[in-house]
Design a protein around this motif. Structure first.
Motif, short mmCIF file in Angstrom:
data_model
loop_
_atom_site.label_atom_id
_atom_site.label_comp_id
_atom_site.label_asym_id
_atom_site.label_seq_id
_atom_site.Cartn_x
_atom_site.Cartn_y
_atom_site.Cartn_z
N THR A 67 -6.57 18.05 -21.68
CA THR A 67 -5.23 17.65 -22.11
C THR A 67 -5.26 16.16 -22.46
O THR A 67 -5.72 15.33 -21.67
CB THR A 67 -4.19 17.88 -21.00
OG1 THR A 67 -4.17 19.27 -20.68
CG2 THR A 67 -2.80 17.42 -21.45
N SER A 69 -7.44 20.00 -18.04
CA SER A 69 -6.10 20.61 -17.97
C SER A 69 -5.75 21.07 -16.58
O SER A 69 -4.56 21.24 -16.26
CB SER A 69 -6.03 21.79 -18.95
OG SER A 69 -6.21 21.35 -20.28
N ARG A 110 -1.76 21.94 -16.80
CA ARG A 110 -1.52 23.22 -17.49
C ARG A 110 -0.25 23.86 -16.98
O ARG A 110 0.57 24.35 -17.77
CB ARG A 110 -2.72 24.13 -17.26
CG ARG A 110 -2.75 25.38 -18.17
CD ARG A 110 -3.81 26.36 -17.72
NE ARG A 110 -5.12 25.72 -17.59
CZ ARG A 110 -5.95 25.51 -18.60
NH1 ARG A 110 -5.59 25.87 -19.82
NH2 ARG A 110 -7.13 24.97 -18.40
N THR A 120 -0.38 20.69 -21.77
CA THR A 120 -1.51 20.93 -22.64
C THR A 120 -1.01 21.38 -24.02
O THR A 120 0.04 22.03 -24.11
CB THR A 120 -2.44 22.00 -22.02
OG1 THR A 120 -1.67 23.18 -21.78
CG2 THR A 120 -3.05 21.51 -20.74
N PRO A 121 -1.74 21.12 -25.08
CA PRO A 121 -3.02 20.37 -25.13
C PRO A 121 -2.80 18.84 -25.17
O PRO A 121 -3.73 18.08 -24.99
CB PRO A 121 -3.65 20.85 -26.41
CG PRO A 121 -2.47 21.11 -27.30
CD PRO A 121 -1.39 21.66 -26.41
#
Length: 339
Positions: free
Chosen positions: A262, A281, A325, A330-331
């Protein structure tokens, strides 16, 4: 005083100058009259009627006959009686010199420091012409030496005063130079601080413009997704920008959960340049706080808070243990940090 006049005449001085000196000094004694003669030896003798007497009046005792005065002085010095043998001179018991009268004895005492005198029946022989000339030359030499010594002392004093004046001038000049140097350093430091503050202000304005531009782009992408019925994911500004760039993209694309890393851009609420990093992430939000603390050295991991503008969200302390996440960052995402 008749005794002083006889003494001066016996030393070979001009009678007119003797009269002038005695009247000008108010008959105060042998030494003042002698000094007056030597100091004015190069000047013409004025008329006695035009000579003003000194402010100090002559004592009435000066009118007493010289013989009586000498007899009284000898009685006070040697304790003689009126029936004693008539004294013809005064003798210095310390050096043996004899003097014609008390004035010469006092003069000798003043110059030599001797204080032991006695009466004497020895008669002072009159000075020969040669002795008078030698005595006069001796007196003139002493006066010349005295003047020369005084001139040398005055010159030395003037040199010392000039050296002090120059030193004081140099010290004052050095103090002024030091003050000017300090003022110059102060001014240069102030200019440097002003430039740094100006650069910070420009950077903050530029960062704010970029943030506003990105925020408008994210908002436009969100509104477009809503109009076209596309799903809205909490995937940050990059995902929304991708949706705006590809309006026909299918929802079956790569989901945020498939990104292993991320990318975060962290901006301070107080302004300044943003900090960018890439984290796994699965890293907790506290990893972003630790990164920011290491970059700024002024942010504490325990007190910093994070928020998002689009979608608007403020993360609580319990969110710091959740992964990027799970928090839908994310991303990529833009976080606003408050110290």
């Amino acid at each position: 005083m008749a005794g002083d006049k006889d003494t001066l005449l016996g030393m070979g001085f001009d009678p007119a100058r003797v009269e002038w000196a005695l009247k000008a000094t108010g008959n105060r004694g042998l030494q003042p009259a002698m000094d007056h003669i030597l100091e004015n030896e190069s000047k013409p003798v004025p008329s006695v009627e035009n000579v003003s007497e000194s402010s100090a009046p002559a004592s009435s005792a000066m009118d007493v006959d010289q013989d009586e005065e000498d007899a009284e002085a000898l009685q006070s010095l040697g304790g003689v009686t009126a029936n004693a043998v008539e004294a013809k001179s005064i003798k210095c018991s310390e050096c043996g010199k004899i003097f014609k009268n008390t004035a010469l004895a006092e003069f000798h005492a003043e110059k030599s420091g001797h204080d032991q005198f006695e009466e004497s029946t020895e008669e002072v022989k009159p000075l020969t012409e040669e002795e008078k000339k030698e005595r006069l030359a001796e007196l003139r030499a002493k006066m010349a030496e005295k003047r020369s010594r005084k001139t040398i002392e005055e010159a030395a004093e003037q040199r010392a005063n000039e050296q002090l004046r120059r030193k004081a001038g140099k010290d004052l000049h050095k103090v002024r130079e030091d003050l000017q140097a300090k003022e110059a350093i102060k001014e240069a430091q102030q200019k440097k601080r002003d430039k740094i503050e100006e650069a910070k202000a420009r950077a903050a304005v530029k960062a704010q413009i970029e943030a506003d531009k990105k925020a408008r782009a994210e908002k436009a992408a969100r509104e477009k997704a809503l109009r076209e019925g596309l799903p809205i994911e909490d995937a940050g500004a990059s995902t929304l920008a991708a949706v705006a760039a590809h309006p026909g993209a299918s929802t079956s694309g790569v989901a945020g959960k498939d990104f292993k890393e991320t990318r975060l851009q962290i901006r301070m609420s107080t302004g300044g340049q943003p900090y960018t990093t890439s984290l796994p992430s699965d890293s907790p939000l506290s990893a972003a706080a630790e990164f920011l603390a290491a970059q700024t050295l002024t942010v504490s991991v325990e007190t910093v808070t994070f928020a998002q503008h689009f979608p608007r969200k403020t993360f609580s302390r319990s969110d710091f243990s959740k992964s990027l996440r799970e928090l839908g960052l994310t991303p990529s995402a833009v976080l606003i940090a408050t110290p």
